[in-house]
Design an enzyme around this catalytic site. Structure first.
Site, PDB file in Angstrom:
ATOM      1  N   ARG A   1       5.773   3.993   5.778  1.00 43.13           N
ATOM      2  CA  ARG A   1       6.919   3.800   6.684  1.00 43.13           C
ATOM      3  C   ARG A   1       8.132   4.638   6.270  1.00 43.13           C
ATOM      4  O   ARG A   1       8.680   5.389   7.068  1.00 43.13           O
ATOM      5  CB  ARG A   1       7.290   2.314   6.677  1.00 43.13           C
ATOM      6  CG  ARG A   1       8.422   1.955   7.586  1.00 43.13           C
ATOM      7  CD  ARG A   1       8.776   0.499   7.419  1.00 43.13           C
ATOM      8  NE  ARG A   1       7.801  -0.365   8.061  1.00 43.13           N
ATOM      9  CZ  ARG A   1       7.739  -0.605   9.374  1.00 43.13           C
ATOM     10  NH1 ARG A   1       8.608  -0.037  10.182  1.00 43.13           N
ATOM     11  NH2 ARG A   1       6.825  -1.411   9.870  1.00 43.13           N
TER      12      ARG A   1
ATOM     13  N   GLU B   1       3.105   8.259   8.880  1.00 36.40           N
ATOM     14  CA  GLU B   1       3.577   7.721  10.173  1.00 36.40           C
ATOM     15  C   GLU B   1       5.108   7.691  10.276  1.00 36.40           C
ATOM     16  O   GLU B   1       5.664   7.759  11.364  1.00 36.40           O
ATOM     17  CB  GLU B   1       3.025   6.303  10.384  1.00 36.40           C
ATOM     18  CG  GLU B   1       3.498   5.364   9.281  1.00 36.40           C
ATOM     19  CD  GLU B   1       3.050   3.926   9.421  1.00 36.40           C
ATOM     20  OE1 GLU B   1       2.385   3.577  10.401  1.00 36.40           O
ATOM     21  OE2 GLU B   1       3.392   3.145   8.511  1.00 36.40           O
TER      22      GLU B   1
ATOM     23  N   ILE C   1       0.840  -1.205   0.000  1.00 35.54           N
ATOM     24  CA  ILE C   1       0.000   0.000   0.000  1.00 35.54           C
ATOM     25  C   ILE C   1       0.868   1.246   0.000  1.00 35.54           C
ATOM     26  O   ILE C   1       0.421   2.312  -0.349  1.00 35.54           O
ATOM     27  CB  ILE C   1      -0.995   0.048   1.190  1.00 35.54           C
ATOM     28  CG1 ILE C   1      -0.272   0.126   2.534  1.00 35.54           C
ATOM     29  CG2 ILE C   1      -1.961  -1.108   1.167  1.00 35.54           C
ATOM     30  CD1 ILE C   1      -1.166   0.663   3.641  1.00 35.54           C
ATOM     31  N   ASP C   2       2.144   1.116   0.397  1.00 37.05           N
ATOM     32  CA  ASP C   2       3.033   2.289   0.480  1.00 37.05           C
ATOM     33  C   ASP C   2       3.494   2.776  -0.895  1.00 37.05           C
ATOM     34  O   ASP C   2       4.025   3.875  -1.006  1.00 37.05           O
ATOM     35  CB  ASP C   2       4.267   1.969   1.329  1.00 37.05           C
ATOM     36  CG  ASP C   2       3.942   1.807   2.808  1.00 37.05           C
ATOM     37  OD1 ASP C   2       2.785   2.050   3.180  1.00 37.05           O
ATOM     38  OD2 ASP C   2       4.843   1.442   3.575  1.00 37.05           O
TER      39      ASP C   2
ATOM     40  N   ARG D   1      -7.138  18.158  17.103  1.00 32.88           N
ATOM     41  CA  ARG D   1      -7.376  16.732  17.367  1.00 32.88           C
ATOM     42  C   ARG D   1      -6.585  15.918  16.353  1.00 32.88           C
ATOM     43  O   ARG D   1      -6.197  16.427  15.301  1.00 32.88           O
ATOM     44  CB  ARG D   1      -8.863  16.394  17.194  1.00 32.88           C
ATOM     45  CG  ARG D   1      -9.781  17.075  18.167  1.00 32.88           C
ATOM     46  CD  ARG D   1      -9.688  16.407  19.541  1.00 32.88           C
ATOM     47  NE  ARG D   1     -10.770  16.855  20.396  1.00 32.88           N
ATOM     48  CZ  ARG D   1     -10.716  17.906  21.207  1.00 32.88           C
ATOM     49  NH1 ARG D   1      -9.608  18.657  21.249  1.00 32.88           N
ATOM     50  NH2 ARG D   1     -11.745  18.229  21.972  1.00 32.88           N
TER      51      ARG D   1
HETATM   52  O1  F6P Z   1       4.469  -1.869   4.615  1.00 32.04           O
HETATM   53  C1  F6P Z   1       3.127  -1.598   4.626  1.00 32.04           C
HETATM   54  C2  F6P Z   1       2.705  -1.080   5.987  1.00 32.04           C
HETATM   55  O2  F6P Z   1       1.307  -0.933   5.966  1.00 32.04           O
HETATM   56  C3  F6P Z   1       3.393   0.220   6.420  1.00 32.04           C
HETATM   57  O3  F6P Z   1       2.796   1.369   5.883  1.00 32.04           O
HETATM   58  C4  F6P Z   1       3.262   0.132   7.910  1.00 32.04           C
HETATM   59  O4  F6P Z   1       4.269   0.862   8.568  1.00 32.04           O
HETATM   60  C5  F6P Z   1       3.410  -1.320   8.180  1.00 32.04           C
HETATM   61  O5  F6P Z   1       3.021  -2.000   7.017  1.00 32.04           O
HETATM   62  C6  F6P Z   1       2.595  -1.811   9.363  1.00 32.04           C
HETATM   63  O6  F6P Z   1       2.895  -3.128   9.593  1.00 32.04           O
HETATM   64  P1  F6P Z   1       2.108  -4.093  10.584  1.00 32.04           P
HETATM   65  O7  F6P Z   1       0.783  -4.404   9.966  1.00 32.04           O
HETATM   66  O8  F6P Z   1       2.965  -5.307  10.682  1.00 32.04           O
HETATM   67  O9  F6P Z   1       1.933  -3.356  11.865  1.00 32.04           O
END
Ligand code: F6P
Length: 345
Positions: free
Chosen positions: A171, A222, A126-127, A269
């Protein structure tokens, strides 16, 4: 020909479209057989595989997640992991492997390929941060979910004259933040590629306020970092790392919201969209892209064109060297970000 398919890493809408397309193409188009591997590389290490036929993939096209299950298993970090994969490939008479994943899963695939394993990759995340492909499937669904959330947050932000900080996934790269931010009309978008200056963010919000707008939407990925802190420092939920060395991210939205409220005095918020961006039914675009990738991957395997990853270039599905795709991440196109900035403040 007997092909095994596995899905690794975080799940992603469109995975079932790929699995279905691989099975349909291999069985109906090429008279082959397909084995489904359970939970990514873990299933190949443990020998957890089962035959997939036309019935097993019937009705899965619109479903989110993956019927095979997934995991963040790294066989190179397991005692005897790679040997077990090779043994199980012989034991189940697997001629070739289709690995569907992001940088980690396909990184393993590329290394196995160097060791003689016949593998083809399909880019998933999705990234949208895999190189050598314009898009990965799953991204379109994620930005549509995030855009809808931003639309919804507008009305409550406006009613209360608040700043709303929306934390989205991403990420290492800010593709989701930029595209959902542009689509949703965000007033500031913050991405991992550019360290955040809280002063700059506040200036933009004050500017917007001064021109008569008493609510704002800030989208933050994030994985973004603050300029004034150690710039390698990401906001994490805990320090534990997975088999690929990744920590669990999350929390930047809350920190940013507090800082904005303290500095500007505007009530603020935050909302964390989290896994909602990854769950549920894929968009039509992701179903079509997953289907095209699945068919192309099956065709590459039948041609014996291993060590490749299917990729979208323009509107054509092509293939690229797997090792080129996993060499370095595809960061946000700065031309696109500059365009998003036109609408800040
Ligand atoms: O790599 C895809 C992703 O959705 C990132 O955007 C996110 O940081 C990570 O996976 C979250 O991973 P998990 O579902 O293992 O917490």
């Amino acid at each position: 020909m007997r092909v095994a398919i596995l899905t690794g890493g975080g799940d992603c809408p469109g995975l079932n479209a790929v699995i279905r397309a691989v099975v349909r193409r291999m069985v109906q188009g090429h008279g082959g057989e397909v084995l489904g591997v359970s939970h990514g590389w873990a299933g190949l290490v443990d020998g957890d595989v089962e035959q997939l036929d036309l019935r097993s993939v019937s009705g899965i096209l619109p479903k989110g997640g993956t019927i095979l299950g997934t995991s963040r298993t790294n066989p190179f970090k397991m005692e005897g992991g790679v040997e077990k994969i090779k043994t199980n490939m012989e034991r189940f008479k697997i001629d070739a492997l289709i690995a569907v994943g992001g940088e980690d899963t396909l990184g393993v695939a590329a290394k196995l390929c160097d060791m003689g394993v016949k593998v083809v990759g399909v880019p998933k995340t999705i990234d949208n941060d895999l190189s050598c492909t314009d898009y990965t499937f799953g991204f379109d669904t994620a930005i549509n979910v995030a855009t809808e959330a931003i639309d919804r947050l507008h009305s409550t932000a406006e009613s209360h004259n608040r700043v709303m900080v929306v934390e989205v996934m991403g990420r290492h790269t800010g593709w989701i933040a930029v595209e959902a931010g542009m689509a949703g009309g965000a007033d500031v978008v913050l991405i991992p590629e550019i360290p955040i200056s809280v002063d700059e963010v506040c200036k933009l919000l004050v500017h917007r306020h001064d021109r008569g707008k008493d609510f704002s939407i800030v989208v933050v990925a994030e994985g973004a970092r603050f300029q004034d802190k150690d710039s390698s420092h990401m906001v994490v939920q805990d320090e534990k790392v997975d088999a690929f060395g990744h920590v669990r991210l999350g929390g930047i939205g809350a920190i940013l919201a507090r800082a904005i409220e303290e500095r500007t005095g505007y009530e603020t918020r935050y909302t964390v969209l989290g896994h909602i961006q990854r769950g549920g039914t894929p968009t039509a675009f992701d179903r079509v892209l997953g289907t095209r990738f699945g068919v192309a991957a099956a065709d590459l395997v039948v041609k014996g064109d291993f060590g490749k990853m299917v990729s979208l270039q323009g509107n054509k599905v092509r293939s690229v060297e797997l090792k080129d795709a996993v060499g370095e991440l595809k960061t946000v196109d700065m031309e696109l970000y500059e365009m998003a900035k036109i609408f800040f403040g």
